[in-house]
Structures are given as C-alpha cells and as structure tokens.
Design an enzyme around this catalytic site. Structure first.
Site, PDB file in Angstrom:
ATOM      1  N   LYS A 163       0.866  -1.182   0.000  1.00 38.68           N
ATOM      2  CA  LYS A 163       0.000   0.000   0.000  1.00 38.68           C
ATOM      3  C   LYS A 163       0.894   1.219   0.000  1.00 38.68           C
ATOM      4  CE  LYS A 163      -4.057   1.948   0.682  1.00 38.68           C
ATOM      5  NZ  LYS A 163      -3.868   2.471  -0.686  1.00 38.68           N
ATOM      6  N   GLN A 190       7.407   3.796   3.712  1.00 36.82           N
ATOM      7  CA  GLN A 190       6.002   3.383   3.807  1.00 36.82           C
ATOM      8  C   GLN A 190       5.840   2.089   4.614  1.00 36.82           C
ATOM      9  OE1 GLN A 190       3.835   5.423   1.548  1.00 36.82           O
ATOM     10  NE2 GLN A 190       2.255   4.734   2.954  1.00 36.82           N
ATOM     11  N   ASN A 226      -2.818  19.317  -0.773  1.00 37.14           N
ATOM     12  CA  ASN A 226      -3.796  18.594   0.044  1.00 37.14           C
ATOM     13  C   ASN A 226      -3.430  18.571   1.528  1.00 37.14           C
ATOM     14  OD1 ASN A 226      -4.258  15.623   1.275  1.00 37.14           O
ATOM     15  ND2 ASN A 226      -6.059  16.311   0.176  1.00 37.14           N
ATOM     16  N   GLY A 267      -3.276   8.099  -3.921  1.00 36.08           N
ATOM     17  CA  GLY A 267      -2.760   9.372  -4.426  1.00 36.08           C
ATOM     18  C   GLY A 267      -1.450   9.764  -3.759  1.00 36.08           C
ATOM     19  N   ASP A 268      -0.803  10.760  -4.316  1.00 29.94           N
ATOM     20  CA  ASP A 268       0.380  11.402  -3.724  1.00 29.94           C
ATOM     21  C   ASP A 268       0.532  12.709  -4.490  1.00 29.94           C
ATOM     22  OD1 ASP A 268       2.697  11.163  -1.820  1.00 29.94           O
ATOM     23  OD2 ASP A 268       3.847  11.409  -3.647  1.00 29.94           O
ATOM     24  N   LYS A 303       5.221   1.824  -3.276  1.00 27.80           N
ATOM     25  CA  LYS A 303       5.095   3.202  -3.791  1.00 27.80           C
ATOM     26  C   LYS A 303       5.270   3.152  -5.301  1.00 27.80           C
ATOM     27  CE  LYS A 303       4.564   7.532  -2.477  1.00 27.80           C
ATOM     28  NZ  LYS A 303       3.760   8.082  -1.383  1.00 27.80           N
TER      29      LYS A 303
HETATM   30  P1  NDP Z   1       0.142  18.247  -3.401  1.00 27.01           P
HETATM   31  O1  NDP Z   1       0.612  17.980  -4.776  1.00 27.01           O
HETATM   32  O2  NDP Z   1      -1.327  18.413  -3.158  1.00 27.01           O
HETATM   33  O3  NDP Z   1       0.858  19.545  -2.797  1.00 27.01           O
HETATM   34  C1  NDP Z   1       2.225  19.682  -2.744  1.00 27.01           C
HETATM   35  C2  NDP Z   1       2.538  21.112  -2.337  1.00 27.01           C
HETATM   36  O4  NDP Z   1       3.929  21.260  -2.155  1.00 27.01           O
HETATM   37  C3  NDP Z   1       2.121  22.135  -3.380  1.00 27.01           C
HETATM   38  O5  NDP Z   1       1.730  23.304  -2.735  1.00 27.01           O
HETATM   39  C4  NDP Z   1       3.407  22.336  -4.166  1.00 27.01           C
HETATM   40  O6  NDP Z   1       3.471  23.586  -4.815  1.00 27.01           O
HETATM   41  C5  NDP Z   1       4.418  22.269  -3.060  1.00 27.01           C
HETATM   42  N1  NDP Z   1       5.741  21.859  -3.567  1.00 27.01           N
HETATM   43  C6  NDP Z   1       6.034  20.799  -4.347  1.00 27.01           C
HETATM   44  N2  NDP Z   1       7.336  20.762  -4.644  1.00 27.01           N
HETATM   45  C7  NDP Z   1       7.874  21.827  -4.004  1.00 27.01           C
HETATM   46  C8  NDP Z   1       9.191  22.339  -3.911  1.00 27.01           C
HETATM   47  N3  NDP Z   1      10.213  21.742  -4.523  1.00 27.01           N
HETATM   48  N4  NDP Z   1       9.362  23.455  -3.149  1.00 27.01           N
HETATM   49  C9  NDP Z   1       8.327  24.060  -2.507  1.00 27.01           C
HETATM   50  N5  NDP Z   1       7.067  23.617  -2.589  1.00 27.01           N
HETATM   51  C10 NDP Z   1       6.857  22.528  -3.307  1.00 27.01           C
HETATM   52  O7  NDP Z   1       0.739  17.079  -2.501  1.00 27.01           O
HETATM   53  P2  NDP Z   1       0.274  16.585  -1.079  1.00 27.01           P
HETATM   54  O8  NDP Z   1      -0.168  17.740  -0.250  1.00 27.01           O
HETATM   55  O9  NDP Z   1      -0.625  15.438  -1.256  1.00 27.01           O
HETATM   56  O10 NDP Z   1       1.659  15.992  -0.511  1.00 27.01           O
HETATM   57  C11 NDP Z   1       2.627  16.821   0.138  1.00 27.01           C
HETATM   58  C12 NDP Z   1       3.613  15.927   0.850  1.00 27.01           C
HETATM   59  O11 NDP Z   1       2.912  15.090   1.789  1.00 27.01           O
HETATM   60  C13 NDP Z   1       4.408  14.951  -0.027  1.00 27.01           C
HETATM   61  O12 NDP Z   1       5.677  14.754   0.546  1.00 27.01           O
HETATM   62  C14 NDP Z   1       3.594  13.668   0.080  1.00 27.01           C
HETATM   63  O13 NDP Z   1       4.394  12.530  -0.194  1.00 27.01           O
HETATM   64  C15 NDP Z   1       3.208  13.738   1.540  1.00 27.01           C
HETATM   65  N6  NDP Z   1       2.062  12.928   1.905  1.00 27.01           N
HETATM   66  C16 NDP Z   1       0.843  13.111   1.320  1.00 27.01           C
HETATM   67  C17 NDP Z   1      -0.237  12.347   1.716  1.00 27.01           C
HETATM   68  C18 NDP Z   1      -1.605  12.590   1.189  1.00 27.01           C
HETATM   69  O14 NDP Z   1      -2.541  11.945   1.673  1.00 27.01           O
HETATM   70  N7  NDP Z   1      -1.804  13.505   0.251  1.00 27.01           N
HETATM   71  C19 NDP Z   1      -0.083  11.262   2.701  1.00 27.01           C
HETATM   72  C20 NDP Z   1       1.222  11.219   3.319  1.00 27.01           C
HETATM   73  C21 NDP Z   1       2.241  12.000   2.896  1.00 27.01           C
HETATM   74  P3  NDP Z   1       2.716  23.846  -6.219  1.00 27.01           P
HETATM   75  O15 NDP Z   1       1.314  24.234  -5.843  1.00 27.01           O
HETATM   76  O16 NDP Z   1       3.497  24.977  -6.826  1.00 27.01           O
HETATM   77  O17 NDP Z   1       2.792  22.590  -6.987  1.00 27.01           O
END
Ligand code: NDP
Length: 444
Positions: free
Chosen positions: A90, A111, A240, A165-166, A126
């Site tokens: 997962k 994970q 997210n 998702g991710d 993953k």
């Molecule tokens: P999203 O794609 O929804 O959001 C990612 C955010 O981070 C966006 O605001 C993006 O900016 C910003 N971002 C991406 N790359 C960079 C960078 N190099 N420098 C600065 N900002 C950056 O992803 P999620 O919110 O889903 O995921 C965020 C993190 O949380 C990841 O590490 C993911 O693996 C982890 N995660 C997510 C889960 C989930 O349920 N969604 C579960 C567990 C972990 P922009 O808007 O410009 O793209």
C-alpha cells in the site's frame, strides 16, 4: 564493523545513483541501532536488514500517450512493491517531473514502517511517474493515466497491491486510473484508494493526512505539557496536506500564518483564510500570488522563507528536503517548540538532529502523516464490506489511530532508553512488528 554499517555500505555500493534512498535507509537503520544490536546474531543469520532493504520486486515501464497536438509523448512509470509481510502493498502514486527510481524506493521503504505504525494490516509500496500533470488538459491527463494503468493493472489488486494518491495524483487522476483498471480487468474492486465518493471512496480521506497531522501534534504537545490552542503555526506547501492541516489547526484554536508553493510563500499574520486558499489551489489551481492579491493582510514573497517566520509549531507539508539546517536554526532562534512532518522526509538529517539537540519536539513524517494511509486502509475495509461509513465515524477512527500511534512511538522510545526521541520511537515501533512477521514467515 557493525551490522548496520555493513548493510548501509552495501546499499550505497549496490544502488549508487539513489541518494534519497540512501538517506531514508540511513535514517531508519541508524535509529534502529539499539534494537538491532540487542538482536544482532539473530538478525544477521536471517539477513533481516538485507531483506528489508531490497524490495520484493520493482517494475519500471514505458508510458506512451498522445498530447493535444497529436504528438506522442513517453514517460517512465514505476511501482516498487517493497514489503508485504503484514498486509498487501500500500502506498501512493507520485506524478512529478522529479520522480526516479531512487525517490520511489525511498518513499516505499519509509512506507513499510509508516503502514506498520498505523496498527492496520498493510504492507509497503510506492509508485509514480515523471509525468507532470501541471498545465496539461483533462484529456491529456486521462490519456496518460489510461496508458499508465494499462501496464500497472498487471501487478495490482485489492488483495495484492493497492495504490493511492500522492503529489500530482488527486481525485481526477485516481478516477481515470480506476476506470481503466475496471475496463481491462473487468472487476469492480477496491484496487485504488482516494476514490471519488460515488464509486467507493471514503468520507474524510481528503482531509485525513492534514487532520491526522494535527491530531498527533495535539497529543504530542499535550503529553509534553503544552496546549495547541493559541499556538502560532507555520505551514509549508499549499496542497492537500497543507490545506487540511491548516483547517484542522484553526479548528483546534491555533493560528496558521504561512503557506507556500513551488515558487513562493505567503505570510498572513491575521491567519490563513482556508476558504480563499482552497479557491486558489483546489479550484483555480493557481499560484499563491492570487491568494495575496485577494487578501490585504497577506504578504507574498518569491522563493523560500517560511521558516524565518516566528512560530511555536512548524508543519512542513510540501516535499522532501525542504527544511534545511539553516531553517532549523532560524526556528530554534525564534522559540519554536515543535516540528511535525506532514510531508515525507521534508527535514534533512542534520536539521532533524539540530532540532532534537535543541529540545524541539520532533514528530517524523512516517508517524505524523500516517493519517492518510490509515484512512486509505479504512477505505479498503469499507470496500470489502461494501459499506460506507459516515464522516464522523471515519474521523473519530482516524483520531483514535493518530493518538495511538503517538503513544506507540513514545513507549518504544522509552523502552530503549530514548525518551522523547520520536524518530527512534517511530522506527522501532514500526520495525518490530514487520521484523517479527518476516521471521515468522521464513526465508521468502
Ligand atoms: P500536493 O501535490 O497536493 O501539494 C504539494 C505542495 O507542495 C504544493 O503546494 C506544491 O506547490 C508544493 N511543492 C512541491 N514541490 C515543491 C518544492 N520543490 N518546493 C516548494 N514547494 C513545493 O501534494 P500533497 O499535499 O498530497 O503531498 C505533500 C507531501 O505530503 C508529499 O511529501 C507527500 O508525499 C506527503 N504525503 C501526502 C499524503 C496525502 O494523503 N496527500 C499522505 C502522506 C504523505 P505547487 O502548488 O506549486 O505545486
């Protein structure tokens, strides 16, 4: 040389171009030293660490699709099935130009422990692709997702491997992938989580990672004599995790004053307006400049800088290696008392060490952001039962799971004389269950 150092050396030699994977393995194995040293003979004989750090299998495949101009594009797809000793693989699917095998392996490895920590029966995996959904039309995204799933569907299933998702993979992408899986395989099964509510998704899955982060942070603060209420919080990211972390922080009486994206960041001393942030990021999919333009109290800055703002609690929720040593120093100098990772591995190793040495409470991502995968596992349960639970039911289970995770890692740290070291606690608690299951299942 110790068993841990031997294994680390071998991993770097065998996988030379995978620095993120080295970093994740080093972080986990280093904090497992007390457990491994206590069981060194047994684990060596079982080659437990060698087996744990070598994925069960990994798939790398071509993903051809046609863009709106009629041009064929080719991306690379990945799925790493790391360890299924406590349940089906997962883990999410990341769609981002930076994706490569090393990044997918680091995420898959982390994970394993995160999923174990949830207390639910899920193994570690993953996947993803170097495809960038940004700036693509819906038709182009669908063409990519269908091509990606045409290959991936050979390796996944509700009892085998259940992706989610991710970064870059939201409800739209999951919908297109689910549709293609169903078309090719002809079965209607819970093969993906993060699905839409009309076709098997779980209420509260969208909110789960951000909400869960706050439930764990609240418990960590409480157990250390602090109250989340009234605290000033810096959040990075505006996706997210960041959005729902901000929303729950406000519900719990804290005030979030920053968010960021890949081009800049916002400081809003009045507190981030979540409805406006959602409008800009979830509906318009626009830059944070639009947030600042619509909100007189907000300042917009280009580049990075969130961690220079004075706060009590820092929640990195964007991406890996976004909180560096210099940022940790700024946080400590400004009196920050807690850092909890919403993203996966956002804090570099030296920054983590600096924060811990300076008595900042530090909750690692594999515990603090486990609410997402825990709720995905609740989605799997609902799919198996052919039932849908209410938002309140899922949210209250999530809260229970996050509080339980905190106590598991707190207890594990104490058992090995590392009280307050939640990085060690999370790795130890996650590892113990997986190690026991691997040994019980023999050499496979
Ligand atoms: P999203 O794609 O929804 O959001 C990612 C955010 O981070 C966006 O605001 C993006 O900016 C910003 N971002 C991406 N790359 C960079 C960078 N190099 N420098 C600065 N900002 C950056 O992803 P999620 O919110 O889903 O995921 C965020 C993190 O949380 C990841 O590490 C993911 O693996 C982890 N995660 C997510 C889960 C989930 O349920 N969604 C579960 C567990 C972990 P922009 O808007 O410009 O793209």
């Amino acid at each position: 040389m110790s068993y841990v150092d031997e294994v680390l050396e071998r991993i770097i030699a065998k996988n030379p171009a995978e620095p993120e994977f080295h970093q994740a393995v080093k972080e986990v194995l280093s904090s497992l030293r007390p457990v491994i040293e206590a069981n060194e003979e047994k684990y060596r004989k079982e080659a437990l660490l060698e087996r744990l750090t070598e994925p069960d299998r990994q798939f790398k495949f071509r993903v051809p699709w046609v863009d709106d101009k009629g041009q064929v594009q080719v991306n690379t797809g990945y799925r790493v099935q790391f360890n299924n000793s406590i349940g089906p693989y997962k883990g999410g699917l990341r769609l981002h130009p930076s994706v490569n095998l090393g990044i997918i392996k680091f995420l898959g490895f982390e994970q394993i422990f995160k999923n174990s920590l949830t207390g639910l029966p899920i193994g570690g995996g993953k996947g993803g692709s170097d495809f960038d959904p940004k700036g693509k039309s819906d038709r182009e995204v669908m063409a990519f997702c269908q091509s990606f799933m045409t290959e991936l569907c050979k390796y996944i299933g509700a009892d085998t491997d259940v992706p989610a998702g991710d970064i870059g993979t939201g409800a739209r992408e999951i919908g297109y992938m689910f549709g293609q899986f169903k078309k090719i395989r002809g079965t209607y099964e819970g093969v993906l989580t993060g699905k839409g509510l009309s076709y098997g998704g779980s209420l509260a899955r969208t909110e789960a990672t951000g909400y869960g982060l706050l439930y764990l942070t609240e418990e960590m603060l409480k157990c250390n004599g602090h109250d989340i209420k009234g605290k000033t919080v810096c959040v990075s990211g505006s996706g997210n995790v960041a959005i729902y972390a901000t929303q729950k922080a406000h519900q719990l009486g804290a005030k979030v004053v920053t968010v960021s994206d890949s081009t800049g960041w916002v400081y809003d001393p009045e507190g981030i307006d979540v409805a406006l942030l959602k409008e800009v990021k979830e509906v318009k999919r626009a830059r944070l400049t639009e947030y600042a333009a619509a909100r007189p109290s907000a300042e917009y800055h280009e580049g990075r800088g969130v961690w220079t703002i004075k706060c009590d609690v820092a929640l990195p929720c964007a991406t890996q290696n976004e909180l560096l040593l210099e940022d940790a120093k700024a946080l400590v100098a400004n009196g920050c008392i807690a850092v909890a990772e919403g993203a996966n591995m956002p804090t570099t190793l030296d920054a983590t060490e600096y924060l811990q040495q300076n008595n900042v409470l530090f909750a690692p991502g594999k515990a603090a952001n486990a609410g997402g995968v825990a709720t995905s596992a609740l989605e799997m349960s609902q799919n198996s039962e052919r039932l849908s639970w209410t938002f309140e039911e899922v949210d209250s289970k999530l809260q229970g799971i996050m509080v339980n995770i905190f106590h598991n890692l707190d207890d594990a740290a104490k058992r090995y004389g590392k009280e307050g070291d939640y990085v060690a606690g999370a790795n130890i608690a996650g590892f113990e269950k997986v190690a026991e299951a691997m040994i019980a299942q023999g050499v496979v």
